[in-house]
Motif scaffolding. Structure first.
Motif, mmCIF file in Angstrom:
data_model
loop_
_atom_site.group_PDB
_atom_site.id
_atom_site.type_symbol
_atom_site.label_atom_id
_atom_site.label_comp_id
_atom_site.label_asym_id
_atom_site.label_seq_id
_atom_site.Cartn_x
_atom_site.Cartn_y
_atom_site.Cartn_z
ATOM 1 N N ASN A 34 0.365 1.541 4.429
ATOM 2 C CA ASN A 34 1.788 1.857 4.398
ATOM 3 C C ASN A 34 1.962 3.111 3.556
ATOM 4 N N VAL A 35 3.051 3.816 3.778
ATOM 5 C CA VAL A 35 3.238 5.137 3.178
ATOM 6 C C VAL A 35 3.232 5.072 1.653
ATOM 7 N N VAL A 57 -3.687 11.989 2.426
ATOM 8 C CA VAL A 57 -2.371 11.563 2.913
ATOM 9 C C VAL A 57 -2.245 11.796 4.410
ATOM 10 N N SER A 58 -2.569 12.997 4.872
ATOM 11 C CA SER A 58 -2.367 13.331 6.284
ATOM 12 C C SER A 58 -3.221 12.455 7.195
ATOM 13 N N VAL A 88 -1.801 8.669 6.998
ATOM 14 C CA VAL A 88 -0.512 8.483 7.673
ATOM 15 C C VAL A 88 -0.703 8.517 9.189
ATOM 16 N N GLU A 92 -2.219 5.114 10.110
ATOM 17 C CA GLU A 92 -1.295 3.978 10.050
ATOM 18 C C GLU A 92 -0.581 3.772 11.381
ATOM 19 N N GLN A 93 -0.215 4.847 12.021
ATOM 20 C CA GLN A 93 0.492 4.754 13.300
ATOM 21 C C GLN A 93 -0.370 4.123 14.388
ATOM 22 N N GLY A 153 1.186 13.035 10.592
ATOM 23 C CA GLY A 153 0.303 13.010 9.427
ATOM 24 C C GLY A 153 0.239 14.352 8.739
ATOM 25 N N ALA A 208 3.272 14.974 6.680
ATOM 26 C CA ALA A 208 3.214 14.222 5.427
ATOM 27 C C ALA A 208 2.296 14.904 4.421
ATOM 28 N N SER A 237 8.972 10.187 3.090
ATOM 29 C CA SER A 237 9.392 9.217 4.102
ATOM 30 C C SER A 237 10.367 9.844 5.081
ATOM 31 N N VAL A 296 8.446 12.015 7.530
ATOM 32 C CA VAL A 296 7.748 11.211 8.543
ATOM 33 C C VAL A 296 8.735 10.689 9.581
ATOM 34 N N GLU A 317 8.537 2.548 7.321
ATOM 35 C CA GLU A 317 7.635 1.571 7.940
ATOM 36 C C GLU A 317 8.232 0.985 9.211
#
Length: 451
Positions: free
Chosen positions: A204-205, A320-321, A324, A327-328, A347, A350, A364, A367, A423
């Motif tokens: 999660n972010v 991070v990139s 993220v 996560e998708q 990503g 982000a 957030s 994103v 999210e």
């Protein structure tokens, strides 16, 4: 090295040849529709411009090195290309569609030349015997799920304690065949989650940001340094050479190349130009995709250079990139009708926001704005237009940076698929991409197979 789907086919074929223990006389290939889609229009690297499933499989059999996994065709010698072409024309490889199987699925049967069976007290002489190997790759591009030799079970990932006809456990019988095999998928009660592997369920972010802030660089620097070095190298090759339709070069020619936003898009597109046209230079991937690996990294790297941030900040931003983007995939899955360039561009947005010191709320918003803008781009297979889709998705990402980071604006809950928070937005778009676009994916594949 090269588009990951034809490389996965080459890997599976080379692996089956090694299990067989010799060059097969013929091979049969059964693959999911999404593998067909992503192999049909893309050049197989190191093959002199050949395309298609048959070329990928036969190249793997003739000169592939399965130990190299996603660089399996690095060992293919130019002197072997004529043989590959001949075997393709002679129909050495027969291809069929794995009906009803979604996502990433490759099944290879390799058959040795028949031999005459020796006579015995209970057998008739002259009966042909044909040695065979059977290999299944699923869920990930090197995810060996099943291995059989001469009809005997060697390895079953979903039942590692299964016994073959000799009574030995599969792991005891041929431990070498299981080297590098992925773990079995975890069970999940969340029906909306991708059926692929559920490997990103805990991302999660907020936690991604905490991880990026607190991680020990030595734990993550090796793959990220490789991503910086290799992905920049192929991007430069894409800008120098005449690859595909030259989307990256065209952006640099007709847009303001002094603008970091233009360079960020052009570099990622140029890397894809080269990859889709068969450039054999390796890239560091994201979610099994080289194009996504280019998209999550090159814009962040270019922004870091322009902002003159240190290497440590860049590495944390790349964490991070990449995460993220991943996560998708928990919702979308690795292969669908939803263009992976969008997930990767989100990503990248982000990661760039992180470089600029974004708070959790700002990142957030970036994103949400990015994912809710370009979420309708279709995946119609790997080919030269992927570079243009990357450039388009990144344009939306740049707009999201300006809206969410600099203007403090975001799409609100209930506006389309935008949710109450980041999210929920990721989840909403992912459900539509995985489930809602299933019929779209089937129609895309139907049209492609009829041509």
């Amino acid at each position: 090295m090269g588009c990951t789907e034809p490389i996965a086919v080459a890997y599976a074929a080379a692996y089956a040849r090694d299990v067989l223990g010799m060059r097969p006389e013929r091979i049969e290939l059964r693959v999911s529709a999404n593998i067909v889609k992503n192999v049909k229009g893309v050049t197989v690297p190191n093959t002199g411009g050949m395309r298609g499933l048959e070329a990928a499989a036969i190249a793997g059999v003739v000169g592939g090195d399965a130990a190299r996994k996603l660089e399996v065709l690095q060992s293919l010698d130019p002197g072997q290309l004529e043989e590959v072409r001949r075997l393709v024309q002679e129909g050495m490889c027969k291809v069929s569609l794995a009906e009803g199987i979604e996502g990433l699925y490759i099944e290879v049967w390799a058959f040795a030349p028949p031999e005459e069976k020796a006579a015995s007290a209970t057998e008739t002489a002259g009966v042909p015997v044909q040695a065979s190997a059977h290999v299944v790759v699923e869920h990930t591009h090197t995810g060996i799920a099943l291995v059989e030799k001469d009809g005997r079970l060697v390895f079953d990932r979903n039942n590692a304690k299964a016994a073959d006809t000799s009574g030995q456990s599969t792991m005891e019988l041929r431990r070498d065949e299981c080297a590098g095999c992925d773990a079995a998928p975890r069970e999940s009660s969340m029906a909306f989650v991708s059926a692929d592997r559920h490997e990103y369920a805990f991302l999660n972010v907020r936690d991604i940001l905490e991880f990026a802030d607190t991680l020990r660089l030595r734990d993550i620097e090796a793959p990220l340094r490789a991503q910086i070095e290799l992905n920049q190298a192929i991007a430069q090759e894409g800008l120098k050479g005449d690859w595909g339709v030259s989307v990256g070069k065209t952006l640099m020619k007709y847009r303001d190349a002094s603008d970091v936003r233009v360079r960020a898009r052009a570099l990622a597109a140029a890397g894809s130009d080269a990859r889709m046209a068969g450039c054999p230079m390796p890239v560091v991937i994201n979610s099994g995709s080289g194009n996504q690996g280019l998209t999550v990294s090159l814009p962040v790297i270019e922004f870091a250079r322009t902002l003159k941030v240190g290497e440590e900040k860049l590495l944390r931003a790349l964490a991070v990139s990449n995460l993220v983007a991943l996560e998708q995939k928990e919702y979308v899955g690795k292969l669908s009708a939803y263009c992976g360039a969008v997930s990767a561009a989100v990503g990248a947005a982000a990661g760039i926001a992180y470089l600029q010191g974004a708070s959790y709320e700002q990142l957030s918003a970036v994103v949400i704005d990015s994912i809710a803008t370009a979420d309708g781009i279709l995946c119609d297979g790997a080919k030269s237009s992927c570079a243009a889709k990357i450039a388009t998705a990144l344009e939306s990402a740049m707009l999201a940076l300006e809206l969410g980071m600099h203007e403090g604006r975001r799409f609100r809950d209930g506006e389309g698929l935008a949710g109450a928070d980041v999210e929920e937005t990721i989840r909403n778009v992912g459900i539509v991409a995985k489930n809602g676009m299933r019929a779209t994916d089937a129609e895309i594949i139907r049209v492609m197979l009829e041509r």
